[in-house]
Enzyme design. Structure first.
Site, PDB file in Angstrom:
ATOM      1  N   ASP A   1       0.746  -4.900  -9.279  1.00 56.54           N
ATOM      2  CA  ASP A   1       0.512  -4.362 -10.720  1.00 56.54           C
ATOM      3  C   ASP A   1      -0.738  -4.582 -11.154  1.00 56.54           C
ATOM      4  OD1 ASP A   1       2.860  -2.520 -10.079  1.00 56.54           O
ATOM      5  OD2 ASP A   1       4.084  -4.150 -11.152  1.00 56.54           O
TER       6      ASP A   1
ATOM      7  N   ASN B   1       1.319  -1.041  -0.373  1.00 50.38           N
ATOM      8  CA  ASN B   1       1.129  -2.138   0.365  1.00 50.38           C
ATOM      9  C   ASN B   1       1.246  -2.096   1.758  1.00 50.38           C
ATOM     10  OD1 ASN B   1       3.980  -2.362   0.648  1.00 50.38           O
ATOM     11  ND2 ASN B   1       4.408  -4.030  -1.110  1.00 50.38           N
TER      12      ASN B   1
END
Length: 306
Positions: free
Chosen positions: A249, A185
């Site tokens: 995820d 991220n």
């Protein structure tokens, strides 16, 4: 490539202990929550569930304890279609994640590795399983030794390897040399490169170490970059987030499936973005992850990524 992709995942399996509050407590502060839930989680297990629900054949390599949490996690994985034959049972207690979710859908997490800390090497059958896969998904909630061993096995057998570098930590060159796609991220990308607030520059720096990078940008979408091409940005779908736990995820698992099915990176990112948007509108991590038909419907392309 098989019509139904086979995804191998080496990673953590935790029991998530989730407290829902209006606002997360500050240091030294006690607040009253409105709800408490337990649910199977861990980045490895979450990515395995996401990929299985997205239509892949999935096997998880990892470890749980002999306790009730371990049995619950194994049952939950199998219910979602994940093969647990290589999920070891060890004497160390199952890992746990202690999660606080606020009314804006944000979260703070403390992970106790437990049995995940025993995954320091490949066990019997692990390399053969990785060799038969179309892709290997990795994260950093198990020891680096185990992650490196799995990545090297994938490289030996020509299997595409996707690494989510979370929790963020320095990545040894021997691991990076075996990674095909790095999936941080924006905060992890900044931690790895020292470049904050400029995802394109961070992606460029990471491409000196790996061939492909996807940086997830939360509500701003995701950025894809590969050596020799111009970066592309795929916007996020604007939805009302209930719980962002597991969204990354979900994105990773569904992205791996779409890429393994031969979709272009832009199409694969759009499909994974639709899956993540569905997940954040529901509470929980693995429990919030959508199934294939839901993702196709949300993407507005019946049969997308197939």
């Amino acid at each position: 490539m098989s019509p139904t992709p086979h995804i191998a995942v080496l990673g953590s399996a935790n029991m998530d202990l989730v407290a829902y509050v209006a606002e997360a407590p500050r240091r030294g502060e006690t607040v009253t929550g409105r709800e408490f839930r337990t649910a199977p989680g861990g980045k490895g297990a979450n990515q395995a569930v996401a990929a299985a629900r997205a239509g892949a054949t999935v096997t998880l390599i990892g470890a749980v304890g002999t306790d009730a949490h371990g049995s619950t996690i194994r049952s939950g994985l199998e219910h979602s279609g994940v093969d647990t034959d290589l999920l070891r049972t060890v004497e160390t207690p199952t890992g746990t994640a202690h999660i606080v979710v606020d009314d804006e859908g944000g979260n703070a997490i403390v992970v106790i590795p437990g049995a995940n800390g025993t995954v320091t090497a490949l066990g019997p059958g692990d390399e053969g399983l990785i060799a038969s896969a179309d892709a290997l998904l990795l994260q950093l909630e198990v020891p680096l030794e185990g992650v490196i061993a799995a990545a090297r096995a994938a490289r030996r057998h020509g299997v595409r390897t996707v690494l989510t570098p979370a929790p963020a930590q320095p990545l040894p060159s021997e691991l990076l040399a075996a990674i095909d796609l790095l999936l941080p991220n924006e905060h992890e990308a900044a931690a790895l490169t020292g470049i904050a607030d400029d995802p394109r520059a961070a992606a460029g720096a990471l491409l000196s170490q790996v061939p492909e990078v996807v940086i997830t940008l939360g509500s701003r979408g995701s950025l894809y970059a590969a050596r020799g091409t111009e970066p592309i940005t795929v916007p996020a779908q604007q939805v009302a987030a209930v719980d962002t736990t597991g969204a990354g995820d979900t994105f990773a698992g569904t992205l791996a499936v779409a890429l393994a099915e031969g979709n272009s990176p832009p199409d694969a990112l759009r499909w994974a973005t639709s899956a993540a948007a569905l997940a954040v509108q529901r509470p929980g991590a693995s429990s919030s992850m959508p199934y294939r038909k839901e993702i196709d419907r949300a993407a507005g392309q019946p049969g997308a990524a197939s």
